[in-house]
Scaffold this motif. Structure first.
Motif, PDB file in Angstrom:
ATOM      1  N   SER A   1       1.640 -10.196   6.439  1.00  0.00           N
ATOM      2  CA  SER A   1       0.486  -9.305   6.594  1.00  0.00           C
ATOM      3  C   SER A   1       0.453  -8.199   5.538  1.00  0.00           C
ATOM      4  O   SER A   1      -0.517  -7.458   5.450  1.00  0.00           O
ATOM      5  CB  SER A   1       0.490  -8.671   7.990  1.00  0.00           C
ATOM      6  OG  SER A   1       1.703  -7.970   8.228  1.00  0.00           O
ATOM      7  N   ALA A   2       1.534  -8.074   4.755  1.00  0.00           N
ATOM      8  CA  ALA A   2       1.593  -7.042   3.707  1.00  0.00           C
ATOM      9  C   ALA A   2       2.197  -7.631   2.437  1.00  0.00           C
ATOM     10  O   ALA A   2       3.114  -8.453   2.499  1.00  0.00           O
ATOM     11  CB  ALA A   2       2.426  -5.852   4.176  1.00  0.00           C
ATOM     12  N   ILE A   3       1.681  -7.207   1.296  1.00  0.00           N
ATOM     13  CA  ILE A   3       2.173  -7.687  -0.002  1.00  0.00           C
ATOM     14  C   ILE A   3       2.467  -6.486  -0.890  1.00  0.00           C
ATOM     15  O   ILE A   3       1.618  -5.609  -1.071  1.00  0.00           O
ATOM     16  CB  ILE A   3       1.152  -8.611  -0.697  1.00  0.00           C
ATOM     17  CG1 ILE A   3       0.807  -9.793   0.211  1.00  0.00           C
ATOM     18  CG2 ILE A   3       1.700  -9.104  -2.032  1.00  0.00           C
ATOM     19  CD1 ILE A   3      -0.269 -10.706  -0.357  1.00  0.00           C
ATOM     20  N   CYS A   4       3.670  -6.450  -1.428  1.00  0.00           N
ATOM     21  CA  CYS A   4       4.086  -5.381  -2.348  1.00  0.00           C
ATOM     22  C   CYS A   4       4.204  -5.954  -3.752  1.00  0.00           C
ATOM     23  O   CYS A   4       4.690  -7.073  -3.930  1.00  0.00           O
ATOM     24  CB  CYS A   4       5.416  -4.777  -1.906  1.00  0.00           C
ATOM     25  SG  CYS A   4       5.410  -4.135  -0.213  1.00  0.00           S
ATOM     26  N   PHE A   5       3.811  -5.159  -4.740  1.00  0.00           N
ATOM     27  CA  PHE A   5       3.786  -5.631  -6.126  1.00  0.00           C
ATOM     28  C   PHE A   5       4.698  -4.794  -7.010  1.00  0.00           C
ATOM     29  O   PHE A   5       4.760  -3.567  -6.887  1.00  0.00           O
ATOM     30  CB  PHE A   5       2.364  -5.557  -6.697  1.00  0.00           C
ATOM     31  CG  PHE A   5       1.435  -6.601  -6.177  1.00  0.00           C
ATOM     32  CD1 PHE A   5       1.293  -7.819  -6.827  1.00  0.00           C
ATOM     33  CD2 PHE A   5       0.689  -6.370  -5.031  1.00  0.00           C
ATOM     34  CE1 PHE A   5       0.420  -8.785  -6.346  1.00  0.00           C
ATOM     35  CE2 PHE A   5      -0.180  -7.327  -4.540  1.00  0.00           C
ATOM     36  CZ  PHE A   5      -0.319  -8.540  -5.200  1.00  0.00           C
ATOM     37  N   ASP A   6       5.381  -5.481  -7.920  1.00  0.00           N
ATOM     38  CA  ASP A   6       5.996  -4.843  -9.079  1.00  0.00           C
ATOM     39  C   ASP A   6       4.858  -4.494 -10.052  1.00  0.00           C
ATOM     40  O   ASP A   6       3.721  -4.932  -9.870  1.00  0.00           O
ATOM     41  CB  ASP A   6       6.988  -5.822  -9.708  1.00  0.00           C
ATOM     42  CG  ASP A   6       7.596  -5.308 -10.995  1.00  0.00           C
ATOM     43  OD1 ASP A   6       7.946  -4.116 -11.041  1.00  0.00           O
ATOM     44  OD2 ASP A   6       7.700  -6.090 -11.955  1.00  0.00           O
ATOM     45  N   VAL A   7       5.151  -3.723 -11.091  1.00  0.00           N
ATOM     46  CA  VAL A   7       4.114  -3.364 -12.062  1.00  0.00           C
ATOM     47  C   VAL A   7       4.384  -4.027 -13.420  1.00  0.00           C
ATOM     48  O   VAL A   7       3.689  -4.962 -13.823  1.00  0.00           O
ATOM     49  CB  VAL A   7       3.995  -1.834 -12.227  1.00  0.00           C
ATOM     50  CG1 VAL A   7       2.955  -1.494 -13.305  1.00  0.00           C
ATOM     51  CG2 VAL A   7       3.588  -1.194 -10.903  1.00  0.00           C
ATOM     52  N   GLY A   8       5.390  -3.544 -14.164  1.00  0.00           N
ATOM     53  CA  GLY A   8       5.669  -4.092 -15.482  1.00  0.00           C
ATOM     54  C   GLY A   8       6.085  -5.548 -15.432  1.00  0.00           C
ATOM     55  O   GLY A   8       7.023  -5.917 -14.736  1.00  0.00           O
TER      56      GLY A   8
ATOM     57  N   ARG B   1      -2.228  -5.650   3.719  1.00  0.00           N
ATOM     58  CA  ARG B   1      -1.862  -4.276   3.396  1.00  0.00           C
ATOM     59  C   ARG B   1      -1.045  -4.325   2.103  1.00  0.00           C
ATOM     60  O   ARG B   1      -0.114  -5.132   1.982  1.00  0.00           O
ATOM     61  CB  ARG B   1      -1.054  -3.666   4.541  1.00  0.00           C
ATOM     62  CG  ARG B   1      -1.751  -3.830   5.885  1.00  0.00           C
ATOM     63  CD  ARG B   1      -1.044  -3.110   6.998  1.00  0.00           C
ATOM     64  NE  ARG B   1      -1.245  -1.662   6.889  1.00  0.00           N
ATOM     65  CZ  ARG B   1      -0.898  -0.800   7.842  1.00  0.00           C
ATOM     66  NH1 ARG B   1      -0.312  -1.233   8.946  1.00  0.00           N
ATOM     67  NH2 ARG B   1      -1.111   0.489   7.689  1.00  0.00           N
ATOM     68  N   LEU B   2      -1.375  -3.475   1.145  1.00  0.00           N
ATOM     69  CA  LEU B   2      -0.801  -3.574  -0.200  1.00  0.00           C
ATOM     70  C   LEU B   2      -0.005  -2.335  -0.562  1.00  0.00           C
ATOM     71  O   LEU B   2      -0.307  -1.220  -0.130  1.00  0.00           O
ATOM     72  CB  LEU B   2      -1.914  -3.797  -1.229  1.00  0.00           C
ATOM     73  CG  LEU B   2      -2.847  -4.989  -0.993  1.00  0.00           C
ATOM     74  CD1 LEU B   2      -3.879  -5.071  -2.107  1.00  0.00           C
ATOM     75  CD2 LEU B   2      -2.065  -6.291  -0.874  1.00  0.00           C
ATOM     76  N   ALA B   3       1.030  -2.559  -1.384  1.00  0.00           N
ATOM     77  CA  ALA B   3       1.873  -1.455  -1.847  1.00  0.00           C
ATOM     78  C   ALA B   3       2.414  -1.774  -3.231  1.00  0.00           C
ATOM     79  O   ALA B   3       2.383  -2.921  -3.688  1.00  0.00           O
ATOM     80  CB  ALA B   3       3.032  -1.209  -0.873  1.00  0.00           C
ATOM     81  N   ILE B   4       2.905  -0.747  -3.901  1.00  0.00           N
ATOM     82  CA  ILE B   4       3.572  -0.871  -5.201  1.00  0.00           C
ATOM     83  C   ILE B   4       5.030  -0.473  -5.031  1.00  0.00           C
ATOM     84  O   ILE B   4       5.336   0.542  -4.400  1.00  0.00           O
ATOM     85  CB  ILE B   4       2.920   0.049  -6.257  1.00  0.00           C
ATOM     86  CG1 ILE B   4       1.487  -0.378  -6.567  1.00  0.00           C
ATOM     87  CG2 ILE B   4       3.767   0.111  -7.533  1.00  0.00           C
ATOM     88  CD1 ILE B   4       1.363  -1.615  -7.420  1.00  0.00           C
ATOM     89  N   ILE B   5       5.944  -1.272  -5.594  1.00  0.00           N
ATOM     90  CA  ILE B   5       7.363  -0.907  -5.675  1.00  0.00           C
ATOM     91  C   ILE B   5       7.784  -1.167  -7.119  1.00  0.00           C
ATOM     92  O   ILE B   5       7.850  -2.320  -7.548  1.00  0.00           O
ATOM     93  CB  ILE B   5       8.248  -1.731  -4.728  1.00  0.00           C
ATOM     94  CG1 ILE B   5       7.727  -1.682  -3.293  1.00  0.00           C
ATOM     95  CG2 ILE B   5       9.689  -1.237  -4.786  1.00  0.00           C
ATOM     96  CD1 ILE B   5       8.474  -2.603  -2.345  1.00  0.00           C
ATOM     97  N   SER B   6       8.080  -0.116  -7.868  1.00  0.00           N
ATOM     98  CA  SER B   6       8.297  -0.286  -9.307  1.00  0.00           C
ATOM     99  C   SER B   6       9.445   0.572  -9.823  1.00  0.00           C
ATOM    100  O   SER B   6       9.561   1.747  -9.469  1.00  0.00           O
ATOM    101  CB  SER B   6       7.015   0.064 -10.067  1.00  0.00           C
ATOM    102  OG  SER B   6       7.202  -0.006 -11.462  1.00  0.00           O
ATOM    103  N   ASN B   7      10.277  -0.026 -10.665  1.00  0.00           N
ATOM    104  CA  ASN B   7      11.263   0.731 -11.438  1.00  0.00           C
ATOM    105  C   ASN B   7      10.556   1.324 -12.652  1.00  0.00           C
ATOM    106  O   ASN B   7       9.999   0.584 -13.473  1.00  0.00           O
ATOM    107  CB  ASN B   7      12.401  -0.169 -11.930  1.00  0.00           C
ATOM    108  CG  ASN B   7      13.441  -0.437 -10.861  1.00  0.00           C
ATOM    109  OD1 ASN B   7      13.381   0.127  -9.769  1.00  0.00           O
ATOM    110  ND2 ASN B   7      14.400  -1.296 -11.163  1.00  0.00           N
TER     111      ASN B   7
END
Length: 360
Positions: A7-14, A124-130
């Motif tokens: 139900s939720a997806i988190c994305f890296d950026v680079g 539901r969306l989120a960002i998790i990024s180094n």
């Protein structure tokens, strides 16, 4: 249509939402601006080389510790320790953007549309990024009009930890008010993204390889344990050979299980310990298992259809230790395991448990 149980997806950026491509000309312009601001007279090349070496020192430190500092501390403690601390901290955001002027901040084609479609479908969306920048990602999302699509943004330089530490993933799940097993993570780097998300108990992990960005970095210092370190080192040797003309691929299976497991892998050992009544306490967490026969078919498919130089993950589905032990109980009706402890506590209690079993 939503993915089953997610139900939720988190994305890296680079490397995931944008390509990590540097523009050398932009970096030179940024270095010139830095020198002007700091009143430095040395050549651009010398100053740039000094900052690069100091940046590498910081990166080695944070990869070992999995701690990420904010811009003020990065610049005052690592990049410009020989300048007045208060001045550096006060202007750290500006200094950092000048230094990072060569970084690409354009989102990949179709990324914006994909994010909006996922939001429309109810995810539901989120960002998790180094990252060492606290402003680039929010600015990129704002420029593309998708800030409101994300309920939370976890940036390592703000959070204080970096992937693959599971705390970033767990914080995102808490902010989304979603159990980790109902979260998916999309990233591009196995050592950071797959391992961290799985340790946090995420239900699904997707590793992508975008055009212009290849997964070609394996750093033994970024993983824990001799097995992981030697595997990372071996993979790095193979990647280096590929760059010099070797026609090869790398296969990354998850936890292998199946018939004829005479070496007693993780699942086999767990089953044997349960059947022999050696398990009174279980551990939180779980495994992603793949059948050895599917691994064999995957390797053959890679030989026939794989692109030279690519890395392939052979995975299946995540199962918690509790789910596995409950299934064994349902089948065998042996003593049910009712107590589950975090892994870091299990390391200490296992010593006493082993001694207790010998007395039974």
């Amino acid at each position: 249509m939503m993915i089953k149980n997610i139900s939720a997806i988190c994305f890296d950026v680079g490397g995931t939402l944008k390509a990590t491509i540097k523009n050398p000309e932009g970096n030179s312009a940024g270095v010139k601006a830095l020198q002007l601001m700091l009143g430095i007279n040395e050549t651009i090349e010398d100053f740039q080389q000094k900052l690069r070496l100091r940046e590498k020192t910081y990166r080695r430190w944070c990869k070992r510790s999995l701690i990420e500092l904010d811009e003020g501390r990065i610049w005052s403690e690592f990049l410009l320790p020989d300048y007045p601390t208060e001045f550096v901290k006060e202007h750290a955001l500006t200094l950092n953007q000048m230094w990072r002027a060569s970084r690409n901040n354009d989102m990949l084609p179709d990324a914006v549309e994909t994010i909006r479609k996922l939001k429309e479908r109810g995810y539901r969306l989120a960002i998790i990024s180094n990252t060492t920048s606290s402003i680039e990602t929010p600015r990129m999302l704002a420029e593309n009009g998708i800030t409101d699509c994300f309920e939370t943004i976890i940036l390592s330089c703000v959070f204080g930890r970096r992937k693959p530490h599971p705390s970033l993933f767990l914080q995102a799940a808490r902010a989304l008010n979603t159990p980790p097993q109902s979260c998916a993570y999309i990233g591009d780097f196995i050592a950071r993204d797959l391992i961290g998300a799985k340790q946090a108990g995420f239900g699904e992990v997707g590793i992508i390889n975008i055009k212009g960005y290849e997964i070609d970095e394996f750093d033994p210092k970024s993983v824990v344990g001799y097995y992981a370190k030697t595997k990372s080192e071996a993979s790095a040797y193979v990647i280096d050979a590929i760059h010099h003309g070797l026609n090869a691929n790398i296969i990354h299976p998850s936890g292998i299980c199946g018939p004829f497991d005479f070496g007693r892998g993780n699942l086999t050992s767990l089953v044997i310990d349960y059947m022999n009544n050696h398990l009174r306490i279980g551990t939180e967490g779980g495994y992603d298992f793949v059948d050895v026969r599917d691994v064999s078919n995957g390797i053959l498919a890679c030989v026939d259809k794989g692109k030279p130089g690519e890395c392939y993950i052979l995975s299946n589905e995540y199962y918690s230790v509790k789910t596995i032990l409950d299934t064994l109980y349902d089948i065998t009706q042996k003593k049910k395991v009712r107590i589950y402890l975090p892994y870091h506590l299990m390391k200490y209690t296992s010593i006493f448990a082993e001694y207790a079993y010998k007395l039974m």
